[in-house]
Every structure is written in structure tokens, then in C-alpha cells.
Design an enzyme around this catalytic site. Structure first.
Site, PDB file in Angstrom:
ATOM      1  N   PRO A   1       0.834  -1.211   0.000  1.00 54.67           N
ATOM      2  CA  PRO A   1       0.000   0.000   0.000  1.00 54.67           C
ATOM      3  C   PRO A   1       0.865   1.256   0.000  1.00 54.67           C
ATOM      4  CG  PRO A   1      -0.602  -1.495   1.799  1.00 54.67           C
ATOM      5  CD  PRO A   1       0.688  -1.994   1.215  1.00 54.67           C
ATOM      6  N   GLU A   2       0.477   2.232  -0.801  1.00 56.61           N
ATOM      7  CA  GLU A   2       1.171   3.517  -0.802  1.00 56.61           C
ATOM      8  C   GLU A   2       0.269   4.565  -0.153  1.00 56.61           C
ATOM      9  OE1 GLU A   2       3.368   4.752  -4.159  1.00 56.61           O
ATOM     10  OE2 GLU A   2       3.909   2.733  -4.778  1.00 56.61           O
TER      11      GLU A   2
ATOM     12  N   LYS B   1       3.278   7.033   4.429  1.00 65.34           N
ATOM     13  CA  LYS B   1       2.615   5.723   4.408  1.00 65.34           C
ATOM     14  C   LYS B   1       2.370   5.180   5.812  1.00 65.34           C
ATOM     15  CE  LYS B   1       5.832   4.733   1.058  1.00 65.34           C
ATOM     16  NZ  LYS B   1       6.693   3.831   0.294  1.00 65.34           N
TER      17      LYS B   1
ATOM     18  N   ARG C   1      13.228  -4.141  -7.998  1.00 59.89           N
ATOM     19  CA  ARG C   1      11.842  -4.081  -8.461  1.00 59.89           C
ATOM     20  C   ARG C   1      11.872  -3.640  -9.923  1.00 59.89           C
ATOM     21  NH1 ARG C   1       8.725  -0.657  -4.091  1.00 59.89           N
ATOM     22  NH2 ARG C   1      10.688   0.446  -3.952  1.00 59.89           N
TER      23      ARG C   1
END
Ligand SMILES: [Zn+2]
Length: 282
Positions: free
Chosen positions: A2-3, A58, A267
């Protein structure tokens, strides 16, 4: 992962459902979901009243009528639900009774399939936020975020712009997805050295970040799998509107050329080589 928009969706939902309630009968079902002092958490939370649900970047926490706060990390797969009855879901790691005077009892549940998330009791720093995140910079939605100060600090970084945008000590709340989306909107290659940026483009970057995140708030957050849901158990659907992230080989919405994926810090980075030409050293 989640951002900021996803965390904000959860924060707003939790604020609506839990503000002013008292925490009762805390049960821990998985020790890994509690950071530090597992045994003390139940005692420290029992009878505490939730006076605020706050966020920086966050990170989210509950302000309590206590000298400490409860930090909540959603990790990779954390979900929060407030239900009328216990769900009995196998991924419930922690739960408590939500007590509000004159109203029927409800049930708070923290679900986390992969158990990278969790909760911890934390002291407050002088701003009232948890000491564990004292070093986290303000996010661009913070009323006290100062674009001038950010611009001055950014151009002094001897790194590439995408790496700097992910540095939570410089600006918080921007993760891999929104960094790629924002750089595409601005037409800037993520490998551009920070000291080559001017203030005008930095103002554009901040505007693009807040623009793309505002669209995500409206859509209820970004969701790439069924693991992220907001407090009512609904999946966010912003991933449908992402322009570059996760769209390798698809045509760029601006020029039609294929979106390119590169490896980036274990990533992936996604960009359009035409709209975001690589920085060429003189
Ligand atoms: Zn393009």
C-alpha cells in the site's frame, strides 16, 4: 505494497468508524503482528479511547487518551475491517471490541495474510507523531509541506530523481508506483540527476504527485491483487487508471510507443522512452 493513497483511504475509513470509540478486549492471534512488548499491548490498549486516526506518508497511527500512540503498519497485505460480528477469517491476527456508548458493539479486525504488517505502541515526539517515524519527512498533502524547502533539498542530492522521490527522509508517501506515474506525467526520465533539475520542474513534480494521488483517493486506492481492501472490505480499483506502472509493452497514452520496463532496486521501473527521454550528459 500500500502507498499513501491506499493508507489514506484506510485512515479515512477508520476515522469514520472508530473515532471516539473505546478499545476493549484486545486479542492477539499471531505474535508476529505485534512489534515489541507483545504481552503489554493488550494491557496498554484496554480501555483506551481513540481520539484521532493520523497519517504521515505511508505511516498511520491511532491517537489515544494515553501518553502513547498505536502505530499500524499495513505491510504487504494488511487489512482493517470494522464489522458488526466477528468474521472468523483465518487471517485475523489481532482484534478488539469497538465500544461506543449507546451503540451496539462492533468488532475491529486486523487481517494480514503475509504477516509483514503489524502494530506497536510508540511514544510521541514533540509534534505528537510516533517517535519511530520522527525522521519521516512531511508528505505533499501535509498543510505544512514546503515546496521551496523541498526544492532546495532535492537539488542538493547527488542521486537520480526517482531514487530521491522514494527517499522518505526527503519527501514521504511516494512509492514505486506513484513515482513512475508522476515522472511520466512530467515527462522526466527517472535517472535524471537531481542537481540538473530547476525549481519549475520540481514544482511540476509535486503537482503531478498530488494530482495522481488525488485521482487514486477518488478511486479508493490502487489494488493489484485481492490482498488490499479498504476498511469495508472493498477493493480499490485505481490500477485501471495507471498510465505506465505495470504496463510493459502497452502503448503510451500520449505517444503510442510501447512502455518500457527496467530493473530498479530489485523491483521494476516503467516509463515511455519517447515522452521521458533519457538524460544525456553533455
Ligand atoms: Zn510516450
Amino acid at each position: 505494497m500500500p502507498e499513501l493513497p491506499e493508507v489514506e483511504v484506510v485512515r479515512a475509513g477508520l476515522s469514520r468508524l472508530a473515532l471516539g470509540t473505546t478499545i476493549n478486549h484486545v486479542r492477539i492471534h499471531h505474535a508476529r503482528s505485534v512489534r515489541r512488548n507483545v504481552g503489554d499491548l493488550c494491557v496498554q490498549l484496554d480501555g483506551a479511547r481513540i481520539e484521532g486516526v493520523s497519517r504521515r506518508g505511508k505511516y498511520m497511527w491511532l491517537d489515544l487518551d494515553r501518553p502513547y500512540v498505536l502505530m499500524i503498519h499495513l505491510g504487504m497485505s494488511g487489512q482493517i475491517r470494522v464489522n458488526d460480528a466477528p468474521s472468523g477469517h483465518p487471517h485475523v491476527r489481532l482484534n478488539w471490541n469497538v465500544v461506543r456508548e449507546g451503540q451496539p458493539r462492533r468488532y475491529f479486525e486486523f487481517l494480514d495474510q503475509r504477516t509483514f504488517g503489524g502494530m506497536q505502541i510508540c511514544d510521541r515526539d514533540q509534534d505528537g507523531k510516533p517517535t519511530a517515524i520522527s525522521h519521516i519527512a512531511r508528505d505533499p498533502f501535509d498543510p505544512l509541506f514546503d515546496v521551496e524547502k523541498f526544492s532546495d533539498a532535492l537539488v542538493k542530492r547527488s542521486t537520480q530523481v526517482k531514487r530521491a522521490l522514494l527517499d522518505q527522509n526527503l519527501i514521504s508517501g511516494i512509492g514505486n508506483i506513484y513515482a513512475d506515474e508522476c515522472l511520466w506525467r512530467v515527462g522526466l526520465d527517472g535517472t535524471t540527476p537531481c542537481d540538473r533539475l530547476d525549481k519549475a520542474i520540481i514544482v511540476e513534480i509535486v503537482a503531478a504527485v498530488t494530482g495522481v494521488m488525488n485521482e487514486a483517493f477518488d478511486a479508493g486506492g490502487t489494488s493489484f491483487d485481492s490482498l488490499y481492501v479498504n476498511v469495508n472490505g472493498e477493493s480499490g480499483y485505481f490500477s485501471r487508471s495507471l498510465s505506465v506502472y505495470g504496463r510493459e509493452g502497452e502503448p503510451c497514452g500520449r505517444c503510442g510507443n510501447p512502455i518500457i520496463r527496467n530493473k530498479f532496486m530489485n523491483r521494476s521501473s516503467f516509463h515511455c522512452a519517447t515522452c521521458q527521454p533519457p538524460w544525456l550528459l553533455p
